[in-house]
Design a protein around this motif. Structure first.
Motif, PDB file in Angstrom:
ATOM      1  N   GLU A 139      88.072 -10.354  36.959  1.00  0.00           N
ATOM      2  CA  GLU A 139      87.888  -9.772  38.288  1.00  0.00           C
ATOM      3  C   GLU A 139      86.942 -10.674  39.058  1.00  0.00           C
ATOM      4  O   GLU A 139      85.856 -10.993  38.574  1.00  0.00           O
ATOM      5  N   LEU A 140      87.337 -11.124  40.246  1.00  0.00           N
ATOM      6  CA  LEU A 140      86.548 -12.093  41.003  1.00  0.00           C
ATOM      7  C   LEU A 140      86.083 -11.508  42.317  1.00  0.00           C
ATOM      8  O   LEU A 140      86.836 -10.812  43.003  1.00  0.00           O
ATOM      9  N   HIS A 141      84.825 -11.812  42.668  1.00  0.00           N
ATOM     10  CA  HIS A 141      84.242 -11.371  43.935  1.00  0.00           C
ATOM     11  C   HIS A 141      83.617 -12.575  44.629  1.00  0.00           C
ATOM     12  O   HIS A 141      82.783 -13.280  44.042  1.00  0.00           O
ATOM     13  N   VAL A 142      84.002 -12.812  45.877  1.00  0.00           N
ATOM     14  CA  VAL A 142      83.372 -13.859  46.683  1.00  0.00           C
ATOM     15  C   VAL A 142      82.302 -13.215  47.573  1.00  0.00           C
ATOM     16  O   VAL A 142      82.126 -12.003  47.583  1.00  0.00           O
ATOM     17  N   ARG A 143      81.557 -14.074  48.284  1.00  0.00           N
ATOM     18  CA  ARG A 143      80.453 -13.622  49.140  1.00  0.00           C
ATOM     19  C   ARG A 143      79.509 -12.698  48.349  1.00  0.00           C
ATOM     20  O   ARG A 143      79.074 -11.659  48.832  1.00  0.00           O
ATOM     21  N   SER A 144      79.190 -13.118  47.151  1.00  0.00           N
ATOM     22  CA  SER A 144      78.376 -12.284  46.251  1.00  0.00           C
ATOM     23  C   SER A 144      77.255 -13.137  45.671  1.00  0.00           C
ATOM     24  O   SER A 144      77.320 -13.605  44.530  1.00  0.00           O
ATOM     25  N   ARG A 145      76.231 -13.342  46.485  1.00  0.00           N
ATOM     26  CA  ARG A 145      75.092 -14.167  46.075  1.00  0.00           C
ATOM     27  C   ARG A 145      74.076 -13.310  45.316  1.00  0.00           C
ATOM     28  O   ARG A 145      73.585 -12.307  45.837  1.00  0.00           O
ATOM     29  N   VAL A 146      73.756 -13.713  44.091  1.00  0.00           N
ATOM     30  CA  VAL A 146      72.827 -12.958  43.269  1.00  0.00           C
ATOM     31  C   VAL A 146      71.392 -13.421  43.564  1.00  0.00           C
ATOM     32  O   VAL A 146      71.087 -14.613  43.492  1.00  0.00           O
ATOM     33  N   GLN A 147      70.548 -12.446  43.893  1.00  0.00           N
ATOM     34  CA  GLN A 147      69.160 -12.738  44.219  1.00  0.00           C
ATOM     35  C   GLN A 147      68.241 -12.641  43.011  1.00  0.00           C
ATOM     36  O   GLN A 147      67.320 -13.426  42.852  1.00  0.00           O
ATOM     37  N   THR A 148      68.484 -11.648  42.161  1.00  0.00           N
ATOM     38  CA  THR A 148      67.627 -11.470  40.991  1.00  0.00           C
ATOM     39  C   THR A 148      68.372 -10.666  39.936  1.00  0.00           C
ATOM     40  O   THR A 148      69.488 -10.181  40.163  1.00  0.00           O
TER      41      THR A 148
END
Length: 466
Positions: A139-148
């Motif tokens: 399962e892929l998600h774009v626009r998903s920047r992980v901060q912590t």
């Protein structure tokens, strides 16, 4: 002696929920997608988070050595990848004025080792990995920047906290966010930026049709080989892509980029001037170039800690061991990381903290020393390729010739090339057996995981099988 057996094709494990992990992989680059494939084949569920607005790959050529093509083939990718691969015949070492120094027979090594040397456009390799991950159920998600990363109080799960406020929980989070990894610093709890090496790379692609009309250049296209020109403070590498459609050229020179920049547009005339006194064939190729980019070359040495003490968060690829490209092994090490992670997770019989920590301990044991050796030898090759003319250069060139003769004798008994060596040798052409080939190219990730798993269960320190 019979040829080395072809790689075993991994079959997807069917497992019940009691031992099935939900794994989040942060980063949809080559390493992240490779890890997704291996973990899915191990029977777990995988979600891939990508910060970009679409999943794709930038760049130009990439070389895949037999140790990493073995991994790709084991993932069931041989048929799809072979359509996009070029298999160069030789790797040539050439003096900066154009004098041939030595060569390595890549086809003979591939025959002995049972897996090929492949050259790809990065976009083709990436697409095949992406398609395979989706086919297996990623399962892929774009626009998903992980901060912590936040850890559950019971120590069994962790959550990836995204920049838009979303939070996604998993039994295991894998940081595969590349050389500029933010998650490395999250794990280490301190700033730890990439370290500049003093070199930059000009990367360019030339339409092969433009070279075929020149009698001095056409053989580069018609007889694909990997060519290294080595000279004072710089070197150049080229090889053919997409079955002769493109010619990939990389120029490695002293870094003059702003400190904070990783990639900038280059000046074609400036680039051409740096090689004006080199082999005239390089100048001819560079005159066909219309635009170019400059890439700062950095490393990230292997940290002591790869995994959080909860067993819910670990790292792989350039995030933990980014290397200079001078062994053509950055991608290969990331693919091996993913394979090792999938293999250890395939052995889980439950989702407990204890089993995850045990498996991740074996994963680190397989990977740490090997990736450290790649980073160290990459640094050594930076020095070796860039020696100025003089006695040291003459000694390097003499060793290239001597080890070339030794290598040719080895090819008469191919089984000798399959016998792993414990460490690096003095051959300046690093892929050959008496460079790093004896431990880099002969490596079998499945055997190493099996050995180290057994040793860890017995409480005995593992002997490295590099």
């Amino acid at each position: 002696m019979s040829p080395r057996p072809s790689p075993r094709i991994w079959q997807k494990i069917e497992r019940d929920p009691s031992s099935q992990l939900h794994v989040i992989i942060v980063g949809a680059g080559l390493g992240g997608l490779g890890a997704a494939i291996a973990i899915l084949l191990a029977g777990h569920n995988v979600t891939v988070l990508e910060s970009a607005s679409e999943i794709g790959e930038i760049g130009a050529g990439i070389q895949v050595l037999p140790n990493s093509s073995r991994v790709l083939i084991s993932w069931g990718l041989e048929e799809s990848l072979s359509k996009h691969a070029t298999m160069p015949r030789y790797a040539n070492m050439i003096g900066w004025k154009g004098n041939h120094l030595s060569r390595m027979d890549l086809h003979a090594y591939a025959d002995a080792l049972g897996t090929p040397f492949w050259d790809f456009h990065r976009a083709n390799l990436h697409r095949c990995l992406l398609d395979r991950a989706i086919e297996l159920g990623a399962e892929l998600h774009v626009r998903s920047r992980v901060q912590t990363i936040e850890y559950a109080e019971d120590g069994l799960t962790a959550a990836a906290v995204l920049s838009d406020g979303r939070s996604m929980s998993a039994d295991l989070i894998v940081g595969a966010d590349g050389i500029s990894s933010h998650l490395r610093e999250v794990l280490l709890r301190k700033p730890d930026p990439p370290q500049p090496t003093g070199d930059l790379a000009y990367r360019l692609l030339i339409n092969a049709r433009d070279m075929l009309s020149d009698p001095e250049l056409r053989h580069f296209i018609e007889d694909p080989q990997v060519n290294y020109w080595i000279g004072p403070s710089a070197h150049a590498v080229n090889y053919v892509l997409r079955g002769g459609e493109l010619f990939n050229m990389v120029l490695l020179v002293p870094d003059d980029m702003p400190e904070a920049s990783m990639t900038v547009d280059g000046n074609v005339e400036e680039m051409q001037a740096l090689y004006k006194d080199w082999d005239p064939r390089i100048g001819k190729v560079l005159r066909l170039c219309q635009s170019v980019q400059k890439w700062k070359l950095c490393i990230r040495p292997t940290p002591e800690q790869w995994t959080h003490e909860s067993g819910t968060f670990t790292l792989l690829g350039d995030a933990v061991h980014a290397t200079l490209p001078y062994l053509a092994s950055g991608c290969g090490m990331a693919l091996e990381d993913g394979a090792a992670l999938g293999l250890v997770l395939s052995k889980l019989t439950n989702t407990s903290r204890e089993q995850k920590l045990f498996a991740l301990g074996v994963y680190e044991g397989c990977r740490k020393q090997r990736t450290e050796m790649v980073v160290e030898r990459g640094n050594f090759q930076q020095y070796m390729y860039h020696i100025h003319d003089g006695k040291e250069q003459e000694e390097r060139d003499r060793r290239l010739r001597v080890f070339g003769e030794i290598d040719q004798a080895l090819l008469e008994t191919p089984e000798a090339l399959r016998k792993p060596r414990a460490g690096s040798g003095d051959d300046p052409l690093p892929w050959r057996y008496h460079g790093v080939g004896g431990w880099l190219l002969t490596y079998d990730i499945e055997k190493d995981v099996e050995y180290r798993w057994g040793q860890a269960q017995g409480g005995i320190q593992a002997r490295p099988l590099l």
